[in-house]
Design a protein around this motif. Structure first.
Motif, PDB file in Angstrom:
ATOM      1  N   HIS A 125       0.907  -1.099   0.071  1.00 63.14           N
ATOM      2  CA  HIS A 125       0.047  -0.054   0.019  1.00 63.14           C
ATOM      3  C   HIS A 125       0.939   1.194   0.056  1.00 63.14           C
ATOM      4  O   HIS A 125       1.739   1.469   0.759  1.00 63.14           O
ATOM      5  N   CYS A 171       0.932   5.554   0.055  1.00 57.72           N
ATOM      6  CA  CYS A 171      -0.418   6.786   0.045  1.00 57.72           C
ATOM      7  C   CYS A 171      -0.034   7.668  -0.891  1.00 57.72           C
ATOM      8  O   CYS A 171       0.780   7.656  -1.604  1.00 57.72           O
ATOM      9  N   GLU A 183      -4.687   4.859  -2.864  1.00 55.95           N
ATOM     10  CA  GLU A 183      -5.641   5.813  -2.556  1.00 55.95           C
ATOM     11  C   GLU A 183      -6.384   6.494  -4.058  1.00 55.95           C
ATOM     12  O   GLU A 183      -5.610   7.170  -4.509  1.00 55.95           O
ATOM     13  N   ASP A 224      -9.310   3.813   0.905  1.00 56.88           N
ATOM     14  CA  ASP A 224      -8.264   4.602   0.544  1.00 56.88           C
ATOM     15  C   ASP A 224      -7.058   4.257   1.548  1.00 56.88           C
ATOM     16  O   ASP A 224      -5.718   4.109   0.855  1.00 56.88           O
ATOM     17  N   CYS A 225      -7.391   3.941   2.670  1.00 60.21           N
ATOM     18  CA  CYS A 225      -6.144   3.869   3.871  1.00 60.21           C
ATOM     19  C   CYS A 225      -6.390   3.283   4.968  1.00 60.21           C
ATOM     20  O   CYS A 225      -7.519   2.742   4.910  1.00 60.21           O
TER      21      CYS A 225
HETATM   22 ZN   LIG Z   1      -2.265   5.327   3.047  1.00 62.31          ZN
END
Ligand SMILES: [Zn+2]
Lengths: 323, 355
Positions: B205, B207, B229, B289-290
């Protein structure tokens, strides 16, 4: 050779002046304490920060920017035309700030930073106190411009405002005004427009001026730096180790700010390495035109390391001076 | 296709926040804190099952900062006094002070605990070497690369242990990767060490950042899936991934974790349909998204519910057109390279052979 700092200083110090700023700001945000109570804590902390820099033997200090949220908000919130937006990353650091938005033509409503400067000045005993403002390109890049939608136009308009602010600071007794320009390295501006904006700011200013570049090398503009309308150019030789080589190849006719102590990492430099560095740099810049400093503000460090680095830096300069 | 999952963290319930603060003040012991962390992990597993999420996470109820958690459990790290993060927020930053070694497995016990609560797969969750390096001070190694590679080796060992403990999905997060896009090569080099020889599906993942600057190079990250995201920038990212083609699976962030508002089902369906113009349905995993840790428990559950409902609806609309068994993995040369030379699972061998 003189020692100086770039600007911000740890707002909290578990090993000395404490963490009262955190609690005070928390209570102030909740409306539990008023502006005067918060200001009291800021003043006390500023007094500690000034005393500490003086005790460490720094020649030209700042007030530590204890009241500052970041490099641009203190101005943006007192200049007409801005609102404040969401969190954005501060350059290549794991640090964030609330991005100001320029909604309409900016207008200077009167001094924004002068009150703080006067208060700090009253606390200083021995050292010189310098005032710091964001540079015109950095100001342009750190905000979201919804008004001009043209970076060069925006830069020039902000330069006019920065000139008024710098003038007010100089009139309040600032013998040094430092203009911070990290964005010049991060996202180079058109050179001619930038030089024009810089001369707009410093025109007729009754103070020594410097432009400071940190986090990134101002590579694209390196050859033009000495044309800028400032008395000194400050460079960060820590973030880009190749920059020193370029500095040593230039004949300097301006004073040089040498950002040589890493304010983004806790590892302590050695006095021997710093002395060797001063030997090399004084071959291209006379010692009395050299200002030794950390590469950027000290707020990225925990307090114990920040003060240790300042003491070491002063030690290195004194030992070098003794020869 | 369009399997639903989460990025990692979930909010901690009030009783756990209080317990963590009392633990720091030494008012309660390790055992009592652990009991409450387990209770809250159980609640999150149950919530995810109730909602019908396909691939679960343990919610990281026992972790604080995602880099510091690993630093605290590794040899070679100290923890600094307070530094400012933003506004009035301060944290203690890891400091590398010696050779980085893993004394013992870090996340395995919690993985087993969470996986023991459900028949659905639970993801093994690790923080990536580039991010731990970028978020630490370094007083020991000569440069950033040396730190990142040393961390990569211990994260690899941890990932191997997760696999042995039964993890079929291992996520190695690199949120810092978008900070200094000029260091993408280092992040790629470090990730390759982390996932070398793993047979589990691997995910990272990242950001929000300047993806235009690292695309298509970021496709060289040695993982099967990149989770990103999309929602908080209104799916602008899609334009970047149109050309060249995105060759990995994508974790599609379809709800904004920074807003209190719960998106409507129609909105999320719209988001997935936009993404389907760029990715194949088999390529997409749907998630927030996160990490959701900054939301309240109710907000997090509401956002997850909308994701599941929207994904189901899009799946049934597509159902007749696409086979559920097709997979995009065979199009990713990085995966084949990674598992080559290691003992291949039947599944992996089939994938490699199908190329
Ligand atoms: Zn993130």
């Amino acid at each position: 050779m003189k020692t100086t700092v770039i600007g911000n200083y740890p707002k909290v110090a578990e090993d000395s002046y404490g963490t009262k700023v955190i609690g005070a700001l928390n209570r102030w945000q909740k409306g539990e304490v008023n502006n005067e109570d918060l200001e009291q804590v800021f003043s006390e902390t500023t007094a500690s920060v000034i005393a500490e820099q003086e005790a460490a033997g720094i020649d030209i200090i700042t007030d530590g920017q204890i009241r500052w949220e970041d490099l641009v908000t203190p101005l943006a919130k007192r200049v007409d035309g801005f609102s404040i937006n969401g969190l954005t990353r501060f350059y290549n650091n794991n640090v964030y700030y609330r991005q100001p938005i320029l909604e309409r033509a900016p207008r200077w409503k009167g001094p924004a930073l002068v009150d703080d400067f006067r208060k700090a000045k009253a606390l200083v005993k021995r050292a010189a106190l310098k005032a710091v403002i964001p540079g015109p390109w950095t100001f342009t890049q750190l905000i979201e411009d919804r008004h001009f939608k043209q970076p060069v136009k925006c830069m020039q308009a902000l330069a006019e405002i920065l000139h008024q602010e710098a003038k007010a600071l100089a009139e309040a007794g600032a013998a040094f005004v430092q203009i911070d320009e990290p964005s010049v390295g991060a996202t180079p501006p058109p050179a001619a427009s930038w030089l024009k904006a810089m001369s707009t700011i410093t025109k007729g200013l009754p103070a020594k001026t410097s432009a400071r570049f940190y986090f990134y090398s101002p590579d694209g503009l390196f050859a033009k730096l000495q044309d800028a309308a400032v008395d000194a150019i400050g460079l960060d030789i820590v973030s880009d180790p190749k920059l020193l080589g370029r500095i040593l190849k230039v004949r300097w006719h301006k004073a040089l700010g040498l950002g040589c102590v890493d304010a983004r990492n806790t590892k302590l430099e050695t006095i021997a390495d710093l002395r060797k560095l001063f030997d090399r740099v004084t071959k291209v810049v006379p010692a009395d035109q050299l200002f030794v400093s950390p590469n950027c503000g000290l707020e990225f460090l925990p307090h114990d390391k920040a003060i240790a680095k300042l003491r070491l830096m002063v030690d290195a300069v004194r030992q070098w001076q003794r020869g | 296709m369009l399997l639903t999952t989460s990025v990692g963290s979930f909010p901690k319930p009030d009783y756990l926040i209080k317990a963590r603060s009392r633990f720091r003040k030494k008012e309660i012991g390790q055992q009592e804190l652990r009991r409450l962390e387990e209770q809250s992990t159980r609640e999150w597993i149950a919530r995810q099952e109730d909602l019908g999420i396909d691939i679960l996470v343990d919610g990281e109820q026992y972790r604080g900062d995602m880099a510091t958690y690993f630093a605290e459990n590794l040899e070679g790290f100290a923890i600094s006094s307070l530094v400012r993060s933003y506004g009035n927020r301060y944290y203690r930053k890891p400091v590398v002070i010696g050779p980085i070694r893993r004394k013992r497995p870090i996340t395995i016990e919690w993985f087993k605990f969470a996986q023991g609560l459900t028949k659905k797969p639970v993801k093994g969750m690790l923080t990536g070497p580039y991010t731990i390096m970028d978020w630490s001070f370094n007083e020991h190694y000569p440069n950033r690369r040396a730190v990142a590679l040393a961390i990569a080796r211990v994260i690899h060992d941890e990932a191997k242990d997760l696999e042995r403990a039964g993890a079929t999905y291992i996520q190695i997060d690199e949120p810092a990767l978008s900070t200094r896009t000029e260091e993408i090569d280092l992040a790629i080099e470090a990730m390759k060490i982390c996932t070398q020889g793993l047979r589990a599906k691997t995910i990272t993942h990242i950001c929000y950042g300047d993806f235009a600057a690292i695309y298509p190079k970021m496709l060289k990250l040695a993982v099967d899936q990149i989770d990103l995201e999309f929602a908080n920038r209104k799916f602008e990212l899609l334009a970047t991934f149109k050309k060249p083609r995105f060759t990995k699976e994508v974790g599609l962030g379809v709800v904004d974790v920074h807003s209190h508002r719960t998106e409507s089902k129609e909105e999320v369906i719209g988001n997935i349909e936009q993404a389907l113009k760029v990715f194949k349905p088999e390529q997409i995993y749907v998630d927030p998204d996160c990490g959701l840790k900054t939301r309240t428990v109710d907000e997090a559950v509401d956002k997850l519910r909308v994701i599941v409902e929207a994904a189901r609806e899009v799946r049934s609309r597509l159902g007749t057109k696409h086979s559920v068994h097709s997979t995009s993995l065979s199009t990713d040369p990085e995966r084949a390279k990674r598992v080559e030379g290691s003992a291949l699972s039947t599944k992996a061998r089939r994938l490699v052979n199908s190329r």
